[in-house]
Design an enzyme around this catalytic site. Structure first.
Site, short mmCIF file in Angstrom:
data_model
loop_
_atom_site.label_atom_id
_atom_site.label_comp_id
_atom_site.label_asym_id
_atom_site.label_seq_id
_atom_site.Cartn_x
_atom_site.Cartn_y
_atom_site.Cartn_z
N ARG A 84 1.14 -1.50 0.45
CA ARG A 84 -0.35 0.08 0.37
C ARG A 84 1.04 1.33 -0.17
O ARG A 84 1.77 1.63 0.38
CB ARG A 84 -0.82 -0.08 1.10
CG ARG A 84 -2.50 -0.81 1.33
CD ARG A 84 -3.27 -0.58 0.69
NE ARG A 84 -4.06 -2.08 -0.53
CZ ARG A 84 -3.86 -2.30 -0.92
NH1 ARG A 84 -3.12 -2.46 -2.12
NH2 ARG A 84 -5.61 -3.41 -0.62
N HIS A 88 0.76 0.39 -10.57
CA HIS A 88 -0.54 -0.26 -9.18
C HIS A 88 -1.01 -1.71 -10.48
O HIS A 88 -1.76 -2.00 -10.65
CB HIS A 88 -1.79 -0.40 -8.89
CG HIS A 88 -2.04 -0.61 -7.33
ND1 HIS A 88 -2.60 0.41 -7.10
CD2 HIS A 88 -2.35 -1.56 -7.48
CE1 HIS A 88 -2.96 -0.41 -5.56
NE2 HIS A 88 -2.76 -1.80 -6.08
N GLU A 92 -2.76 7.38 -5.22
CA GLU A 92 -2.85 7.60 -6.22
C GLU A 92 -3.60 8.19 -7.07
O GLU A 92 -4.67 8.47 -6.45
CB GLU A 92 -3.00 5.79 -6.15
CG GLU A 92 -1.86 5.23 -5.65
CD GLU A 92 -2.32 3.15 -5.82
OE1 GLU A 92 -2.86 2.97 -6.47
OE2 GLU A 92 -1.23 2.11 -5.17
#
Length: 324
Positions: free
Chosen positions: A238, A285, A267
């Site tokens: 994360r 990601h 993000e």
């Protein structure tokens, strides 16, 4: 009447077809997250929601859907959901654990190898026509084989990363909130270290812990200062585990050798200066981004959703209290 469900992003067709057999599906057909206003509007008459990490599911949203019976998150993590509020209302929250373990471990190793051997950097140079030809001292990287790998978080993914390290003859040290048994440590050929010791010893440090208030900025200025100047930081867990501005400073100042990141603090935005650095590999990601993994995630999310709507215990329940 058939239950009504909201699916907030497109999913593999096979999974959607199963859902459509049992429910009236309101699918976001656009390749973008729903806005807050759209989410509030479309969830009003729904019995269930199949949500993404990008969807904030809080008390206000639950108030907008008084008939909501289940929140099925298309992810292992669920920090986008106010689980406490859902539990108070008796709404089961589910996730999709296990299925993305191997794909995420593969990507972790892609980042380790890429940043250590300067693959993306070399690709940019070659494409731009700036490769001067072979030279004995040009674009030297670091050896991965025989190095020390430090894993923070020895859950499913951490263990999968450790298994792959055997092929590189690496020494693997780890920290986990719950230490492995002696049998598991032998099985995975790993040795336990407290975080400060791990940071000082490891040549590669890979993060595999869930995000929470306790792990926010797990790696900040102090932790980066403990690392070797030749060490690399890898994050496929994360984004907010790392203080991204502190990381940019450490990379610019040569306090660490490099970083490989698949997740980011805000993000899809990057911390200022991060994109301009050559000693960092940035992937968007991609941890679970394979056809097989994304299909299985969708199938699990649908299984969870349908089970709860049918009054059955979902296979992957986050808030066990609602079923006790």
């Amino acid at each position: 009447m058939r239950p009504k469900v909201l699916v907030t992003r497109k999913l593999p067709r096979e999974a959607l077809e199963r859902l459509e057999k049992h429910c009236d599906v309101d699918l976001n057909e656009e390749d973008r997250p729903l806005t807050r206003q759209e989410l509030m509007q479309r969830i009003r008459d729904k019995d269930g929601i199949l949500s993404m990490l990008t969807d904030r599911i809080d008390g206000e949203l639950m108030d907008a859907a008084p008939g909501l019976k289940v929140i099925s998150n298309y992810a292992v993590g669920f920090n986008n959901i106010d689980v406490k509020e859902a539990t108070r209302r008796g709404i089961p929250v589910t996730n999709t654990p296990g299925v993305l373990t191997e794909s995420t471990a593969d990507l972790t190793w892609a980042l380790i190898l890429d940043v250590a051997r300067r693959v993306c950097e070399g690709d940019r140079v070659t494409r731009a026509g700036r490769w001067p030809g072979w030279s004995p001292m040009w674009m030297l990287g670091r050896d991965v084989h025989g190095a020390t790998l430090g894993i923070i978080g020895m859950g499913r993914i951490g263990k999968a990363v450790a298994r792959r390290a055997r092929g590189f003859d690496m020494q693997v040290i780890y920290y986990s909130r719950t230490r492995l048994s002696e049998e598991e440590e032998r099985a995975f050929s790993v040795s336990y270290r407290p975080v400060p010791e791990l940071l000082r010893q490891a040549d590669f440090i890979s993060l595999h812990v869930p995000y929470s208030e306790e792990t926010h900025h797990l790696i900040g200025p102090g932790e980066l200062a403990m690392m070797k100047p030749t060490a690399y930081l890898i994050n496929t867990a994360r984004g907010p585990l790392i203080d991204e501005q502190a990381l940019v400073r450490a990379l610019k100042e040569g306090k660490i050798a490099g970083a490989g990141l698949d997740v980011y603090e805000r993000e899809p935005e990057l911390a200022e200066g991060l994109a301009g650095l050559d000693n960092v590999v940035l992937s968007p990601h991609l941890g679970s981004s394979t056809w097989g993994t994304r299909l299985r995630m969708a199938q699990l999310a649908v299984e969870n959703l349908l089970a709860a709507l049918q009054g059955k215990r979902p296979p992957h329940l986050v808030n066990e209290e609602v079923w006790s």
